[in-house]
Design an enzyme around this catalytic site. Structure first.
Site, PDB file in Angstrom:
ATOM      1  N   LYS A  35       0.818  -1.205   0.000  1.00 68.70           N
ATOM      2  CA  LYS A  35       0.000   0.000   0.000  1.00 68.70           C
ATOM      3  C   LYS A  35       0.867   1.277   0.000  1.00 68.70           C
ATOM      4  CE  LYS A  35      -3.504  -2.598  -0.314  1.00 68.70           C
ATOM      5  NZ  LYS A  35      -4.432  -3.164   0.620  1.00 68.70           N
TER       6      LYS A  35
HETATM    7  C1  LIG Z   1      -5.416  -4.360   0.915  1.00 69.27           C
HETATM    8  C2  LIG Z   1      -6.885  -4.158   0.954  1.00 69.27           C
HETATM    9  C3  LIG Z   1      -7.652  -4.459   2.088  1.00 69.27           C
HETATM   10  C4  LIG Z   1      -7.094  -5.205   3.260  1.00 69.27           C
HETATM   11  O1  LIG Z   1      -6.079  -4.563   3.908  1.00 69.27           O
HETATM   12  P1  LIG Z   1      -5.283  -5.327   5.084  1.00 69.27           P
HETATM   13  O2  LIG Z   1      -4.562  -4.222   5.792  1.00 69.27           O
HETATM   14  O3  LIG Z   1      -4.363  -6.295   4.424  1.00 69.27           O
HETATM   15  O4  LIG Z   1      -6.287  -5.993   5.945  1.00 69.27           O
HETATM   16  C5  LIG Z   1      -8.985  -4.119   2.093  1.00 69.27           C
HETATM   17  N1  LIG Z   1      -9.563  -3.551   1.029  1.00 69.27           N
HETATM   18  C6  LIG Z   1      -8.883  -3.270  -0.090  1.00 69.27           C
HETATM   19  C7  LIG Z   1      -9.589  -2.613  -1.232  1.00 69.27           C
HETATM   20  C8  LIG Z   1      -7.521  -3.580  -0.178  1.00 69.27           C
HETATM   21  O5  LIG Z   1      -6.852  -3.332  -1.308  1.00 69.27           O
END
Ligand SMILES: *Cc1c(COP(=O)(O)O)cnc(C)c1O
Length: 396
Positions: free
Chosen positions: A192
């Site tokens: 991210k």
């Molecule tokens: C990565 C992601 C999540 C989950 O995030 P985590 O921190 O790994 O739980 C949820 N929604 C979207 C759209 C994502 O891309």
């Protein structure tokens, strides 16, 4: 052509400051939730301009706590998009509630507010009462049409819980995402725009919800009653007021987050520049390039997703990806629509064409690498590889 190392689809950028701060945490002996987590929450609140920030160990945990604190119960329904990662919808099932998937708009891959409206208008009032919230996902870092979503939420008495896993930082009509809906949740997963390995942040302006989420983040332990410093209770005393979860963020992760947050705008400028270069360099090829539908707003450009014009190519998306990989370029696909996965398909009896836009976009979509650790040469290499494949297999 010289042999070059494979360019991964995603890589975090970790600087010396992050490393030093983690070492500081390790040396201090305070490696789980403590002063660095508190500082990260305060810095994040200041950055977004929000009242309450609650650090957790994933966005998935954050979304679960958000739905729990607004009172989602078994039998309730939450409106969301099928064009997302399964985490967005699985948390609804954790609470025994069900997602209602609404198809996306092709330009943004975001949930279609007019389709939400058509859905809500067709329900009986008993059916409407079961719907508790809209859970939009700001796909790739481009904000959803929040005016329309918030209008619908007002009209139908729904909460708005935003999955902002891609949207740090993003704006909508010059307002920061995080300051618009009832509760907004960020992800710090390794791919991210701010990465702590694993981690997430919940933000809200409502004190009552913030307090509930704080308690539920750590075993349902109420800090107000254990008030070590103010009450007459001894320091070891605490009270459990609910069957909570183990969702707290450790200081080792927060140590990384504190410094990633300081870089977040530099990171964003770099991703924006890469996106701009892709959009120039890939002009005129048989593919639809992603667009910023409100150019005055900040698009986080967490993802750069091209949609192949398959009608003008002799190969499909999967083959296109293989050929890019043979040229040393890593890519990914966002997303396999949820209704095509066995669990969701079987549970709700979905047919592949139930969400035709999501299905069609999926068949064409390729996410290109877009991250600050990429050099200009890496970016050119991606442009060249995509051009090569498209030109070689173009049927036009
Ligand atoms: C990565 C992601 C999540 C989950 O995030 P985590 O921190 O790994 O739980 C949820 N929604 C979207 C759209 C994502 O891309």
């Amino acid at each position: 052509m010289s042999q070059r190392a494979f360019l991964p689809f995603a890589l975090p950028y970790i600087g010396q400051e992050e490393i030093d701060e983690v070492v500081d945490s390790l040396r201090s002996g305070w490696i789980t939730t403590g002063p660095k987590t508190k500082q990260f929450e305060e810095d994040f609140a200041a950055y977004l301009g929000v009242e309450y920030c609650i650090a957790v160990n994933s966005a998935t945990a954050g979304l679960h706590l958000a739905l729990e604190c607004i009172g989602v119960e078994a039998g309730d329904k939450i409106i969301t998009t099928p064009y997302t990662f399964t985490a967005t919808a699985e948390v609804i099932r954790y609470l025994g509630a069900d997602p209602v998937f609404i198809d996306i708009d092709r330009d943004t891959c975001n949930i279609s507010p007019s389709a939400i409206e058509r859905y809500l208008e067709c329900l009986s009032s008993a059916e409407r009462r079961r719907i508790k919230a809209i859970l939009p996902v700001h796909f790739a870092g481009q904000a959803c049409d929040m005016d329309s979503i918030c209008d619908l939420a007002d009209r139908f008495d729904l909460r708005v819980i935003e999955d902002a896993a891609h949207a740090l930082p993003s704006t909508y009509n010059k307002r920061m995402i995080g300051t618009i809906g009832d509760i907004t949740v960020y992800s710090f997963y390794v791919t991210k725009t701010l990465a702590t390995g694993e981690g997430g942040m919940i933000v809200t302006a409502r004190e009552k919800w913030a307090r509930r989420m704080e308690v539920m983040r750590l075993h349902g332990i109420n800090r107000d009653v254990f008030g070590r410093y103010t009450s007459s209770h001894p320091s070891w005393y605490y009270e459990v007021v609910a069957p909570g979860y183990k969702y707290n963020m450790p200081d080792i992760a927060a140590a990384i987050g504190i410094h990633q947050l300081r870089r977040v705008d530099t990171f964003r400028e770099r991703r924006w520049a890469i996106a701009r270069r892709y959009s120039e360099g890939l002009q005129g090829l048989p593919m639809r390039l992603p667009v910023s539908v409100r150019p005055d707003d900040i698009h986080a450009w967490h993802l750069y997703v091209i949609q192949l014009e398959l009608e003008q190519l002799t190969i499909d998306r999967d083959r296109f990806i293989e050929l890019l990989s043979e040229q040393g370029v890593g890519t990914s696909v966002h997303f396999i629509p949820l209704h095509l996965h066995p669990y969701w398909r079987k549970r709700y009896g979905f047919a592949a064409d139930d969400f035709p836009v999501a299905r069609d976009v999926y068949s064409r979509a390729i996410s290109l690498p877009i991250y600050p650790a990429m050099s200009d040469a890496d970016v050119e290499r991606v442009v060249e590889a995509v051009r090569n494949v498209a030109e070689m297999y173009g049927s036009g």
